[in-house]
Design a protein around this motif. Structure first.
Motif, PDB file in Angstrom:
ATOM      1  N   LEU A  19       0.831  -1.206   0.000  1.00  0.00           N
ATOM      2  CA  LEU A  19       0.000   0.000   0.000  1.00  0.00           C
ATOM      3  C   LEU A  19       0.867   1.260   0.000  1.00  0.00           C
ATOM      4  N   THR A  20       2.003   1.209   0.719  1.00  0.00           N
ATOM      5  CA  THR A  20       2.911   2.345   0.742  1.00  0.00           C
ATOM      6  C   THR A  20       3.475   2.602  -0.650  1.00  0.00           C
ATOM      7  N   PHE A  21       3.877   1.532  -1.322  1.00  0.00           N
ATOM      8  CA  PHE A  21       4.361   1.661  -2.694  1.00  0.00           C
ATOM      9  C   PHE A  21       3.250   2.192  -3.596  1.00  0.00           C
ATOM     10  N   GLY A  22       2.034   1.694  -3.406  1.00  0.00           N
ATOM     11  CA  GLY A  22       0.900   2.189  -4.175  1.00  0.00           C
ATOM     12  C   GLY A  22       0.638   3.654  -3.915  1.00  0.00           C
ATOM     13  N   GLY A  23       0.800   4.083  -2.640  1.00  0.00           N
ATOM     14  CA  GLY A  23       0.626   5.493  -2.310  1.00  0.00           C
ATOM     15  C   GLY A  23       1.641   6.366  -3.017  1.00  0.00           C
ATOM     16  N   LEU A  24       2.870   5.859  -3.133  1.00  0.00           N
ATOM     17  CA  LEU A  24       3.913   6.596  -3.851  1.00  0.00           C
ATOM     18  C   LEU A  24       3.559   6.752  -5.323  1.00  0.00           C
ATOM     19  N   VAL A  25       3.171   5.657  -5.960  1.00  0.00           N
ATOM     20  CA  VAL A  25       2.846   5.684  -7.389  1.00  0.00           C
ATOM     21  C   VAL A  25       1.645   6.575  -7.651  1.00  0.00           C
ATOM     22  N   LEU A  26       0.600   6.393  -6.851  1.00  0.00           N
ATOM     23  CA  LEU A  26      -0.619   7.186  -7.044  1.00  0.00           C
ATOM     24  C   LEU A  26      -0.363   8.663  -6.776  1.00  0.00           C
ATOM     25  N   VAL A 216       2.470  13.458  -3.824  1.00  0.00           N
ATOM     26  CA  VAL A 216       1.652  14.411  -4.577  1.00  0.00           C
ATOM     27  C   VAL A 216       2.430  15.712  -4.775  1.00  0.00           C
ATOM     28  N   SER A 217       3.018  16.197  -3.682  1.00  0.00           N
ATOM     29  CA  SER A 217       3.806  17.426  -3.777  1.00  0.00           C
ATOM     30  C   SER A 217       5.012  17.239  -4.697  1.00  0.00           C
ATOM     31  N   LEU A 218       5.659  16.077  -4.580  1.00  0.00           N
ATOM     32  CA  LEU A 218       6.818  15.781  -5.418  1.00  0.00           C
ATOM     33  C   LEU A 218       6.442  15.765  -6.896  1.00  0.00           C
ATOM     34  N   GLY A 219       5.346  15.077  -7.236  1.00  0.00           N
ATOM     35  CA  GLY A 219       4.906  14.993  -8.621  1.00  0.00           C
ATOM     36  C   GLY A 219       4.511  16.339  -9.179  1.00  0.00           C
ATOM     37  N   ALA A 220       3.846  17.156  -8.333  1.00  0.00           N
ATOM     38  CA  ALA A 220       3.402  18.469  -8.793  1.00  0.00           C
ATOM     39  C   ALA A 220       4.584  19.404  -9.047  1.00  0.00           C
ATOM     40  N   LYS A 221       5.664  19.251  -8.278  1.00  0.00           N
ATOM     41  CA  LYS A 221       6.814  20.147  -8.408  1.00  0.00           C
ATOM     42  C   LYS A 221       7.801  19.697  -9.487  1.00  0.00           C
TER      43      LYS A 221
END
Length: 416
Positions: A19-26, A216-221
């Motif tokens: 789930l943690t890995f899934g949270g990272l991907v999502l 989310v913050s990482l992907g957005a930046k």
């Protein structure tokens, strides 16, 4: 690091690695999707604050847990060393391998990062673009940090190196006192470790949420740049574990007296269990069977292998120090020879204390103190822990192979 095994008295903690890995991907995917969207900026900011709050809670738990585990682990190791000639031979070989493992990583990982540097955009993504340009501590600064005037002030300031060294010395000193107070001290620190493991387990149960917020913050930046950095990280750290795996074959063939093909064939079922379970404890029956096929005496295998599963994790210093060094390169943190020496020492001591923990929990407990002792920021660990389930396969393979190799070596040595 799910493969580590220790005292059955420690509570079983399940951490949602998938789930943690899934949270990272999502999280990265969602961040990329809303990148540049002004309307979503407020939600991205909220997600980042949630991630930061989770990271703060995680950092708060490291110090007390490490104190309890280091004392307990060293006490177990010293007790095992006093269990007779066979036990002493095994424990000494364990320690030699662990120190060599850390030393190897201190040379290999920087060399790999020079040959194949972290992609610039990926480094900026995973580190947030921050570069540590602080003063580089020298030998006397490191030595002074190991022996502060006030250990409690050092602990309250988050100085990990003196705390780990002091706890190790305290554990050794405890072996010289009477049995009753020694057992009381051991129960106290074991209780501290057990309670803190439960607390850390609670925090890590929220890892999918915390990692999602940070991602989310990482992907957005940064867009997709972080993905390349994570893939690069997995390959570099896994390479350190692969060297330990190869070294296990070399040890088995030289000091263990095993034939290469025979050893490789005997390890096939062990590797199958290790890959499927990522657990040395679950691989123990297969390791016992492999040792029997290799001609190791049952009396040796029945003693050394369970001991190895309990207190010996050959890949831990290599891969844990490798992670810390990777983060140092990632964040631009300057590293001196003395800082690497401190890292090897802490990696060695912590490796004796990594009882049966899930991979994500053991990752934080083991790598956090090393990074803190070397003056390396630990914030990137919050994202790297999400992909630990992949390098963890190499950890388990290296550990089970070295366990059998060491058992063969101890058995051959005890025959002479």
């Amino acid at each position: 690091m799910n493969e580590a095994a220790g005292s059955s008295a420690f509570p079983e903690i399940r951490v949602p690695a998938a789930l943690t890995f899934g949270g990272l991907v999502l999280g990265i995917a969602l961040g990329i999707a809303v990148q540049g969207n002004a309307a979503a900026a407020e939600w991205v900011n909220v997600a980042e604050k949630i991630g930061d709050l989770w990271l703060t809670a995680l950092k708060l738990t490291i110090l007390p847990l490490v104190i309890g585990l280091v004392f307990t682990g060293i006490s177990q190791t010293l007790a095992a060393a006093g269990g007779g000639a066979l036990a002493r031979r095994a424990v000494v070989l364990f320690m030699v391998v662990l120190l060599a493992s850390g030393l190897m990583a201190s040379l290999l990982v920087p060399a790999l990062l020079e040959i194949a540097p972290i992609p610039v955009r990926a480094a900026e993504a995973l580190s947030g673009g921050a570069v540590d340009t602080g003063a580089v501590p020298g030998f006397f600064e490191i030595l002074s940090a190991m022996f502060p005037d006030n250990i409690f002030a050092a602990a309250s300031g988050g100085a990990m190196l003196p705390v780990v060294v002091f706890t190790a010395l305290f554990a050794v000193a405890a072996t010289q006192i009477a049995e009753a107070p020694r057992q009381q001290l051991r129960a106290l620190f074991e209780g501290l470790a057990m309670a803190m493991m439960v607390v850390v387990g609670w925090v890590l149960m929220l890892a999918p949420i915390g990692v999602f917020g940070l991602a989310v913050s990482l992907g957005a930046k940064t867009g997709a740049d972080a993905i390349g950095g994570l893939a690069h990280y997995i390959l570099v750290v896994s390479a350190a574990g692969a060297v330990v795996l190869i070294a296990a074959y070399v040890l088995a063939m030289t000091l263990g007296g095993q034939r290469p093909l025979a050893f490789a064939r005997a390890m096939v079922p062990v590797h199958a269990v290790a890959i499927s379970t990522q657990s040395s404890l679950a691989s123990l029956p297969a390791m016992l069977a492999a040792s029997h096929r290799l001609g190791v005496r049952d009396s040796t295998a029945d003693f050394v292998l369970p001991l190895a599963v309990a207190i010996f994790r050959a890949t831990s210093p290599a891969m844990n120090l490798g992670v810390a060094l990777y983060v140092a390169y990632l964040t631009g943190t300057p590293i001196t020879l003395w800082a690497i020496g401190a890292g090897i020492l802490v990696a060695f001591l912590v490796s004796l204390s990594s009882v049966s923990l899930p991979g994500t929990l053991s990752f934080i407990v083991s790598v956090g103190p090393i990074a803190m002792a070397m003056g390396i920021p630990i914030e990137p660990l919050a994202l790297l822990v999400a992909v630990e389930m992949l390098p963890d396969i190499m950890r388990t393979l290296g550990n089970v192979t070295m366990n059998v190799a060491v058992t063969s070596t101890v058995d051959r040595g005890s025959r002479s």
